[in-house]
Design a protein around this motif. Structure first.
Motif, PDB file in Angstrom:
ATOM      1  N   ALA A 293       0.817  -1.227   0.067  1.00 33.74           N
ATOM      2  CA  ALA A 293      -0.302  -0.105  -0.114  1.00 33.74           C
ATOM      3  C   ALA A 293       0.996   1.283  -0.083  1.00 33.74           C
ATOM      4  N   ALA A 294       1.956   1.180   0.936  1.00 34.44           N
ATOM      5  CA  ALA A 294       2.881   2.378   0.794  1.00 34.44           C
ATOM      6  C   ALA A 294       3.440   2.495  -0.554  1.00 34.44           C
ATOM      7  N   LYS A 295       3.845   1.536  -1.289  1.00 38.48           N
ATOM      8  CA  LYS A 295       4.406   1.906  -2.635  1.00 38.48           C
ATOM      9  C   LYS A 295       3.221   2.250  -3.747  1.00 38.48           C
ATOM     10  N   ALA A 296       2.015   1.632  -3.584  1.00 40.17           N
ATOM     11  CA  ALA A 296       1.170   1.858  -4.461  1.00 40.17           C
ATOM     12  C   ALA A 296       0.651   3.419  -4.567  1.00 40.17           C
ATOM     13  N   ASN A 297       0.814   3.761  -3.223  1.00 43.86           N
ATOM     14  CA  ASN A 297       0.166   5.201  -3.044  1.00 43.86           C
ATOM     15  C   ASN A 297       1.440   6.202  -3.125  1.00 43.86           C
ATOM     16  N   GLY A 298       2.611   5.513  -3.368  1.00 45.01           N
ATOM     17  CA  GLY A 298       3.655   6.765  -3.464  1.00 45.01           C
ATOM     18  C   GLY A 298       4.012   7.292  -1.794  1.00 45.01           C
ATOM     19  N   ARG A 299       3.746   6.734  -1.015  1.00 45.73           N
ATOM     20  CA  ARG A 299       3.932   7.378   0.467  1.00 45.73           C
ATOM     21  C   ARG A 299       5.141   6.632   1.388  1.00 45.73           C
ATOM     22  N   LYS A 300       5.529   7.454   2.147  1.00 46.42           N
ATOM     23  CA  LYS A 300       6.723   6.949   3.140  1.00 46.42           C
ATOM     24  C   LYS A 300       6.078   6.039   3.956  1.00 46.42           C
TER      25      LYS A 300
ATOM     26  N   ALA B 277      12.871  11.677   5.775  1.00 47.59           N
ATOM     27  CA  ALA B 277      12.095  10.646   4.884  1.00 47.59           C
ATOM     28  C   ALA B 277      11.638  11.314   3.964  1.00 47.59           C
ATOM     29  N   ILE B 278      10.481  11.881   4.588  1.00 47.69           N
ATOM     30  CA  ILE B 278       9.352  12.651   3.868  1.00 47.69           C
ATOM     31  C   ILE B 278      10.072  13.839   2.874  1.00 47.69           C
ATOM     32  N   ARG B 279      10.709  14.854   3.428  1.00 48.24           N
ATOM     33  CA  ARG B 279      11.328  15.994   2.785  1.00 48.24           C
ATOM     34  C   ARG B 279      12.351  15.617   1.646  1.00 48.24           C
ATOM     35  N   GLU B 280      13.121  14.822   2.085  1.00 50.48           N
ATOM     36  CA  GLU B 280      14.167  14.450   1.282  1.00 50.48           C
ATOM     37  C   GLU B 280      13.916  13.204   0.397  1.00 50.48           C
ATOM     38  N   ASP B 281      12.784  12.679   0.449  1.00 56.57           N
ATOM     39  CA  ASP B 281      12.273  11.547  -0.450  1.00 56.57           C
ATOM     40  C   ASP B 281      13.282  10.286  -0.314  1.00 56.57           C
ATOM     41  N   LEU B 282      13.742  10.102   0.953  1.00 60.98           N
ATOM     42  CA  LEU B 282      14.585   8.965   1.141  1.00 60.98           C
ATOM     43  C   LEU B 282      13.983   7.475   0.611  1.00 60.98           C
ATOM     44  N   ASP B 283      14.950   6.641   0.095  1.00 56.78           N
ATOM     45  CA  ASP B 283      14.510   5.325  -0.341  1.00 56.78           C
ATOM     46  C   ASP B 283      14.408   4.540   0.918  1.00 56.78           C
TER      47      ASP B 283
END
Length: 353
Positions: free
Chosen positions: A111-118, A317-323
């Motif tokens: 669900a995290a991956k499908a919605n592009g969220r951390k 993680a959110i601000r810097e779009d961490l993997d």
């Protein structure tokens, strides 16, 4: 200067961890608390009393449209809450364990991956400088390893009531074990291949299908072995309740606790006091070439400081779009080992992974 508006967060579950995470959000200018959610009214610490407590997680998602959902409810609700939060457009911080089944844990990650969220899972030890040092020193030694770890808690009163609530859905070796399996997996690059679990119901205050003392033994494909032990309740011994020891052919690294610490003190669960480094190297006379080295961990963060660090990582993680792919995979992996141990307790048989 950071011109970005703060991330609006809802916090579901106001037990020990939920309140600590809420305080972390309250003190971090990168967040703004949109709602606190709990099934009943609970006393709130200074700093949170002005927020009030709502009852419905779904209504808070709908009404507040938050950026982040912090889920610190009982384990059996983690997966459903997290998926609903992702579908509402939120990033999610969820306390460990991620879920109560591997299938549910994978559903949350999907669900995290499908919605592009951390998705950040509450492995608090990953943010602790002393544990980071312990893992680094153990990796330097090289495997195969012997992992000796436990965290038993002699609990009474309110703490025992909390433990009994937790055991309505999750055994101690799963609830706490995911932390220490995660530590083992960070130290060794080997794969866990088999796990054995044993458990005993030492009280009639938990369901006949539950046990309040358990331990697991895990075998890795490089020959490493590990055990983890966890017991909760008024009957649990405070003797050697906190053992954190990693042995390799080249020596060992251990946490040495101060005398007199109590097993139900939440700061005890993360504080390390001193790390002892022992080298197996010997001289021509066959005696040890050098004495053990004692690394003082004085000034290390306390429980609330660690929660602050953990939520600072969520913001980063959110601000810097961490993997966070490996972070999520590791959480599923450590949970799978602990759930296999729980299955072994119930079946009486070793489980191949």
């Amino acid at each position: 200067m950071n011109s970005k508006p703060p991330l609006r967060v809802v916090v579901a579950g106001l037990g020990n961890m939920g309140r600590s995470h809420a305080l972390a959000y309250h003190h971090n200018p990168g967040f703004e608390i949109a709602a606190l959610i709990n099934r009943s009214d609970v006393p709130l610490p200074d700093g949170l009393t002005g927020y009030g407590i709502r009852r419905s997680f779904d209504e808070a998602l709908r009404d507040e449209k938050p950026d982040v959902a912090c889920i610190a409810t009982y384990s059996d609700s983690h997966a459903d809450y997290a998926v609903r939060a992702f579908e509402a457009g939120c990033h999610v911080f969820v306390e460990k364990p991620l879920a109560t089944t591997v299938a549910d844990a994978k559903r949350v990650v999907a669900a995290a991956k499908a919605n592009g969220r951390k998705l950040v899972i509450g492995y608090i030890l990953r943010h602790h400088p002393s544990w980071i040092r312990l893992i680094a020193e153990a990796r330097k030694l090289g495997g195969p390893y012997v992992f000796r770890m436990n965290l038993n808690q002699q609990s009474s009163g309110h703490t025992w009531e909390t433990h009994k609530h937790l055991m309505q859905t999750t055994s101690p070796i799963v609830d706490c074990g995911v932390h220490y399996l995660d530590v083992m997996l960070q130290i060794t690059d080997a794969k866990p291949v088999e796990v054995r679990g044993m458990g005993v119901r030492l009280t009639q205050e938990v369901a006949p299908s539950m046990y309040n003392y358990g331990h697991l033994q895990v075998l890795f494909d490089d020959g490493s072995v590990g055990w983890y032990e966890a017991g909760w309740g008024p009957m649990i011994s405070e003797t050697a309740f906190f053992v954190k020891d990693v042995i390799s052919p080249n020596g060992c690294v251990s946490i040495v606790m101060k005398e007199g610490v109590r097993s139900d003190d939440i700061d005890t669960h993360t504080k390390t006091s001193t790390i002892r480094l022992h080298s197996a190297a010997t001289g021509a006379d066959g005696k040890f070439a050098r004495p053990d080295e004692m690394l003082s961990m004085e000034g290390e963060p306390g429980h609330q400081d660690l929660c602050d660090l953990e939520q600072a990582f969520v913001l980063k993680a959110i601000r810097e779009d961490l993997d966070l792919t490996k972070h999520m995979d590791d959480a599923v992996k450590s949970l799978a080992v602990c759930l296999a141990a729980d299955e072994s307790v119930r079946s009486g048989k070793a489980v191949r992974l």
